[in-house]
Design an enzyme around this catalytic site. Sequence first.
Site, PDB file in Angstrom:
ATOM      1  N   LYS A  57      42.357  29.211  47.494  1.00 29.53           N
ATOM      2  CA  LYS A  57      43.304  29.807  46.539  1.00 29.53           C
ATOM      3  C   LYS A  57      44.063  30.945  47.210  1.00 29.53           C
ATOM      4  CE  LYS A  57      40.435  30.856  43.157  1.00 29.53           C
ATOM      5  NZ  LYS A  57      39.914  31.277  41.852  1.00 29.53           N
ATOM      6  N   GLU A 160      34.434  32.729  38.418  1.00 27.44           N
ATOM      7  CA  GLU A 160      35.291  33.632  37.631  1.00 27.44           C
ATOM      8  C   GLU A 160      34.469  34.443  36.628  1.00 27.44           C
ATOM      9  OE1 GLU A 160      38.952  33.960  37.174  1.00 27.44           O
ATOM     10  OE2 GLU A 160      38.809  33.425  39.286  1.00 27.44           O
TER      11      GLU A 160
HETATM   12  N1  LIG Z   1      41.375  33.872  46.915  1.00 28.72           N
HETATM   13  C1  LIG Z   1      40.195  34.114  46.463  1.00 28.72           C
HETATM   14  O1  LIG Z   1      39.401  33.229  46.239  1.00 28.72           O
HETATM   15  C2  LIG Z   1      39.775  35.513  46.209  1.00 28.72           C
HETATM   16  C3  LIG Z   1      38.424  35.780  45.959  1.00 28.72           C
HETATM   17  C4  LIG Z   1      38.041  37.093  45.752  1.00 28.72           C
HETATM   18  C5  LIG Z   1      38.965  38.107  45.780  1.00 28.72           C
HETATM   19  N2  LIG Z   1      40.271  37.814  46.002  1.00 28.72           N
HETATM   20  C6  LIG Z   1      41.267  38.878  46.024  1.00 28.72           C
HETATM   21  O2  LIG Z   1      40.933  39.794  47.052  1.00 28.72           O
HETATM   22  C7  LIG Z   1      41.318  41.096  46.651  1.00 28.72           C
HETATM   23  C8  LIG Z   1      40.192  42.050  46.947  1.00 28.72           C
HETATM   24  O3  LIG Z   1      39.915  42.054  48.329  1.00 28.72           O
HETATM   25  P1  LIG Z   1      39.408  43.400  49.057  1.00 28.72           P
HETATM   26  O4  LIG Z   1      38.207  43.904  48.364  1.00 28.72           O
HETATM   27  O5  LIG Z   1      39.333  43.111  50.494  1.00 28.72           O
HETATM   28  O6  LIG Z   1      40.569  44.422  48.681  1.00 28.72           O
HETATM   29  P2  LIG Z   1      41.831  44.943  49.490  1.00 28.72           P
HETATM   30  O7  LIG Z   1      42.539  43.880  50.199  1.00 28.72           O
HETATM   31  O8  LIG Z   1      42.607  45.759  48.529  1.00 28.72           O
HETATM   32  O9  LIG Z   1      41.149  45.908  50.557  1.00 28.72           O
HETATM   33  C9  LIG Z   1      40.464  47.049  50.101  1.00 28.72           C
HETATM   34  C10 LIG Z   1      40.812  48.256  50.970  1.00 28.72           C
HETATM   35  O10 LIG Z   1      40.060  48.172  52.174  1.00 28.72           O
HETATM   36  C11 LIG Z   1      40.900  48.423  53.291  1.00 28.72           C
HETATM   37  N3  LIG Z   1      40.261  47.774  54.453  1.00 28.72           N
HETATM   38  C12 LIG Z   1      40.166  46.464  54.743  1.00 28.72           C
HETATM   39  N4  LIG Z   1      39.425  46.290  55.838  1.00 28.72           N
HETATM   40  C13 LIG Z   1      39.020  47.519  56.263  1.00 28.72           C
HETATM   41  C14 LIG Z   1      38.181  47.984  57.308  1.00 28.72           C
HETATM   42  N5  LIG Z   1      37.605  47.158  58.172  1.00 28.72           N
HETATM   43  N6  LIG Z   1      37.975  49.313  57.408  1.00 28.72           N
HETATM   44  C15 LIG Z   1      38.518  50.186  56.525  1.00 28.72           C
HETATM   45  N7  LIG Z   1      39.296  49.795  55.499  1.00 28.72           N
HETATM   46  C16 LIG Z   1      39.542  48.477  55.361  1.00 28.72           C
HETATM   47  C17 LIG Z   1      42.244  47.887  52.851  1.00 28.72           C
HETATM   48  O11 LIG Z   1      43.279  48.436  53.583  1.00 28.72           O
HETATM   49  C18 LIG Z   1      42.272  48.336  51.383  1.00 28.72           C
HETATM   50  O12 LIG Z   1      42.699  49.665  51.272  1.00 28.72           O
HETATM   51  C19 LIG Z   1      41.632  41.041  45.170  1.00 28.72           C
HETATM   52  O13 LIG Z   1      43.000  41.218  44.969  1.00 28.72           O
HETATM   53  C20 LIG Z   1      41.210  39.679  44.750  1.00 28.72           C
HETATM   54  O14 LIG Z   1      42.031  39.121  43.766  1.00 28.72           O
HETATM   55  C21 LIG Z   1      40.690  36.544  46.227  1.00 28.72           C
END
Ligand SMILES: NC(=O)c1ccc[n+]([C@@H]2O[C@H](COP(=O)([O-])OP(=O)(O)OC[C@H]3O[C@@H](n4cnc5c(N)ncnc54)[C@H](O)[C@@H]3O)[C@@H](O)[C@H]2O)c1
Length: 348
Positions: A57, A160
């Site tokens: 997705k 979900e």
């Molecule tokens: N496609 C899917 O199946 C699926 C599943 C779960 C979540 N998601 C999506 O993923 C998003 C959440 O992902 P997330 O938790 O990674 O959030 P995000 O992408 O917002 O990252 C969170 C924060 O961590 C920082 N970051 C990333 N890697 C880092 C590192 N190594 N060191 C320091 N900082 C770092 C980023 O810059 C950001 O500020 C949501 O929008 C959600 O909808 C998609």
Amino acid sequence: MRVCVLCRRKTVVMPVGGGIVANTYGLAAGLLFRGIRLVQCPTSFLNAHDAAASSQKQAINHTGYKNIVGLYHVPTMALIDTSFYETLGVTELKAGLGELTKNAALFGGQHYELIKKTTMTKGVALSGDDLVEATYIGLGAKDMLLAIDPKEKHLALLFEYGHTVGHALELTQGVRTSHGEGVTIGMLAASYISNKMGIMGDADREAHDALVLALDPQIEIPKRDITEEVLDKVMHDNKRGYLPEREGFCPFILNQRIGEMHAPNKFYLEYVPVPLVREAIIYVVDRMRRAMAAGGLAKAAESESAMSRASTQEKELDLVIGKTAAHVNAFRPAQPIHLAASNLAKAA
Ligand SMILES: NC(=O)c1ccc[n+]([C@@H]2O[C@H](COP(=O)([O-])OP(=O)(O)OC[C@H]3O[C@@H](n4cnc5c(N)ncnc54)[C@H](O)[C@@H]3O)[C@@H](O)[C@H]2O)c1
Ligand SMILES: [Zn+2]
């Protein structure tokens, strides 16, 4: 336009970052030339085990609603290196653990054991080995269901769980929480509904909510009443459309007990009356407001249980006093005896 000039059919898109980067570039890779190669390189814990490597997705939010512009695009490869986690803050760790907390409720077994030996034992102070194990277990959970339902249209809709209210909170103006923490707050709303509908018993709800308490999700909630805004987002949730629309109801994924999901149909979706959804939103927003004021969910729960213990003790005391009073009353003579000083003197 510029992207089209720079890209060829053989271009490989390689997003390096968190879930938002992965999904945005995943969507671009799926659109360009109707799909070019995508190599995911997740750097956040959540993205590594829950999004980039396993999911097809690819979506972005639009007009204030979650993931409504998107498509399916399979990554050619995913490179996961857990040493990226070293620079993650507590919020990002909790975000990743939030989805694993959800998996514990969904599947029980090793997913529950993982939460027992991580957040339930030592909070978020996890070792590198803990995080490697947690990443494998999270990927295993996704593989298990995506092997049967790769486009997440029936069985894998289970992932979900907690997302309906979680996403709605995440997208409400002025609310600040990470995706994974929001999901666990959504789990509290789901267990409230499940309990009220008689699907989840009281003891099972307590065990379920203890998973969330251990994570101690953080959230900032604005002072204004956000109930109707959150409800509006819930009403536009992306799980609508699987079941025939029913006026006054919202589809929800509900848990019966840890490791046992409520399965009214192949989508695991239950019609929940809108007034009950509203009640659950009010409950969870109020609970989280109190938790944040008290320094966390666990602390708030502790002080609330101390207060309820005190009020039980008060009630018990009232009962004893009440019983004594009843006992005294039972033996009270019809005519009051006046122990006047003169009578006492006579008796002496
Ligand atoms: N496609 C899917 O199946 C699926 C599943 C779960 C979540 N998601 C999506 O993923 C998003 C959440 O992902 P997330 O938790 O990674 O959030 P995000 O992408 O917002 O990252 C969170 C924060 O961590 C920082 N970051 C990333 N890697 C880092 C590192 N190594 N060191 C320091 N900082 C770092 C980023 O810059 C950001 O500020 C949501 O929008 C959600 O909808 C998609
Ligand atoms: Zn999620």
